[in-house]
Design an enzyme around this catalytic site. Structure first.
Site, short mmCIF file in Angstrom:
data_model
loop_
_atom_site.label_atom_id
_atom_site.label_comp_id
_atom_site.label_asym_id
_atom_site.label_seq_id
_atom_site.Cartn_x
_atom_site.Cartn_y
_atom_site.Cartn_z
CG HIS A 1 -3.68 8.15 2.85
ND1 HIS A 1 -3.65 8.25 4.29
CD2 HIS A 1 -2.37 7.54 2.76
CE1 HIS A 1 -2.26 7.69 4.80
NE2 HIS A 1 -1.91 7.32 3.74
CE LYS B 1 3.80 7.07 3.78
NZ LYS B 1 3.69 6.69 5.11
CG HIS C 1 2.18 8.26 -0.11
ND1 HIS C 1 1.59 9.00 0.86
CD2 HIS C 1 1.61 6.83 0.33
CE1 HIS C 1 0.67 8.53 1.59
NE2 HIS C 1 0.83 7.04 1.45
CG ASP D 1 -1.91 3.05 6.72
OD1 ASP D 1 -0.72 2.90 7.00
OD2 ASP D 1 -2.21 4.37 5.98
CG HIS E 1 -0.35 0.35 2.40
ND1 HIS E 1 0.46 -0.79 3.27
CD2 HIS E 1 -0.33 1.46 3.26
CE1 HIS E 1 0.94 -0.21 4.37
NE2 HIS E 1 0.52 1.10 4.25
CG ASP E 2 2.32 3.47 2.89
OD1 ASP E 2 1.53 3.94 2.39
OD2 ASP E 2 2.73 3.27 4.28
#
Length: 458
Positions: A384, A334, A359, A412, A330-331
């Site tokens: 998000h 980043k 991101h 998260d 998911h990240d």
């Protein structure tokens, strides 16, 4: 509204079969994530594969060596996230800009010195810059080896985790060795350096100078480093390749991915199956987590929590497995955010906040390149978003946000609050849940949060 798991035909798309997926497609797609963390323009590793494979063929490498070279070139930057935070700390600098500009520094000592002076603490007060520069000048050799060793060791370890043979792992490890023995981390010389390492370093320099200044600049640079950084035989091989105008034309095309896929040597030993998709999700989740000391283990924890929440909501195992991959990745976007922002102890300014908000879109773009992860891209890109429409990057609201995204979001947020971050200490679990209760109905889905509470109690 009860959003407990419904049959896959109603909530999830059919899981894409992987029988037709080529290993090169998978690794090539994920190489774009490595471009992000090394501050390179998208497609850098793919372009290096185009360059390096032509050199390997010009040298007459056999099919086995070409196979190892192909994956070395795509995976050469596997360990780059592991030294990002340290670069920011030592040089008081944006790790992306530092890494990008460093690759354009000439091989002479004076160019290196000018780079260090200009890129150390450029946005800091003079006394902070002087202190950092004094530390670097006193300990430069040790610090350089520390940074390169961290990257090379981590990269080789991930290559092994992905099932690649030692020829690939060792070549990734030796990327920064120089032909005359002046490189890092071990100071290997000549043919003691794996041929994959020698070709990958040359391909890297060709690409960054070609991308910034054109093919004449790239040729001039590698010629100037023949015998020092580069094996003269490799430089000679590249000069032969460079006489073909079609080589340069393809290198500059946006559709180079297809051309590079066509160069992948066949090897029946590697099957891309469901287990391998799990492995690559775990590996690249680890690449993300290595970027900051504050996110160590974050992706794995979010994946575990997401899986247990999904189980409480009645999601069957095959779909839970699919969701775990999304949670692990998911990240991944980043990797495109500097550690000066990720590790900032205070409040982000407006510009920094806008960068952070990019991101999830980066994550979606990367995963969309991988056919079995294409639907996960949409799920991950929304983690998000908020139920009240005040999230990012698209401002989705209510039913526009899938159950899978809601699960990843609750996991998260739980881990982000309960773990230490640069801007807050680790928060006790009960206090974390209290904070999250105030977010139910606006940021968090009620059913998913209740499932989380049950999982925590268990």
């Amino acid at each position: 509204m009860d959003i407990r798991y419904a049959p896959a035909t109603e909530v999830l798309p059919a899981i894409d079969p992987v029988s037709s997926l080529q290993l090169g497609d998978l690794i090539g797609a994920f190489s774009y994530a490595l471009d992000l963390t090394d501050g390179q323009p998208p497609g850098h590793c793919v372009r290096c594969a185009w360059i390096g494979m032509h050199v390997g063929r010009q040298l007459g490498l056999d099919e086995h060596a070409l196979w190892a070279l192909y994956y070395t070139l795509l995976l050469k930057d596997l360990g780059c996230s592991s030294n990002a935070a340290r670069i920011c700390q030592l040089y008081l600098a944006d790790d992306h800009r530092f890494k990008r500009d460093f690759k354009l520094v000439g091989a002479d000592t004076s160019s290196l010195l000018r780079f260090v002076v200009s890129h150390t603490g450029p946005d800091n007060r003079w006394h902070s810059r002087l202190s950092a520069l004094a530390h670097i000048m006193r300990n430069g050799s040790r610090l350089s080896r520390e940074l390169i060793l961290a990257r090379c060791t981590r990269g080789a370890d991930i290559a092994r985790q992905l099932g690649f043979p030692e020829t690939v792992a060792e070549a990734v490890h030796g990327l920064d060795e120089h032909f005359d023995g002046s490189g890092q981390p071990e100071g290997r010389r000549g043919e003691a350096i794996p041929v994959g390492s020698r070709i990958a370093l040359l391909a890297q320099v060709v690409d960054v100078f070609h991308f910034s200044s054109g093919h004449d600049a790239a040729l001039a640079e590698i010629r100037s480093r023949a015998g020092s950084w580069f094996d003269p035989a490799l430089v000679e091989a590249f000069e032969a390749v460079a006489r073909d105008s079609a080589f340069w034309q393809t290198l500059a095309e946006e559709g180079i991915d297809a051309a590079v896929r066509a160069l992948e040597p066949a090897d029946a030993a590697f099957a891309v199956d469901e287990d391998y998709l799990d492995a690559i999700a775990a590996a690249f989740g680890g690449v993300v987590d290595a970027k900051s000391p504050f996110t160590a283990g974050h992706s794995a924890r979010v994946s575990e929590i997401s899986d247990r929440v999904a189980d409480r909501l009645g999601m069957p195992h095959p779909q839970r497995r699919w969701l775990r991959r999304g949670a692990l990745l998911h990240d991944v976007g980043k990797l495109g955010v500097s550690n000066t922002i990720l590790d900032k102890p205070g409040k982000l300014d407006v510009h920094e906040w806008e960068v952070i908000k990019l991101h999830p879109a980066y994550s979606e773009q990367i995963l969309a390149r991988v056919p079995p992860f294409a639907e996960l891209a949409r799920i991950v890109g929304a983690h998000h978003e908020r139920l009240d429409g005040r999230g990012y990057p698209r401002g989705l609201a209510g039913p526009q946000i899938s159950l899978e995204t809601r699960i990843i979001t609750v996991a998260d947020i739980f881990d982000a609050i309960s773990s230490e971050r640069p801007y807050h200490r680790a928060t006790p679990v009960e206090q974390t849940l209290d904070i999250m209760r105030s977010m139910v109905g606006t940021s968090l889905d009620r059913e998913c949060f209740q499932a989380l509470e049950t999982v925590v109690d268990e």
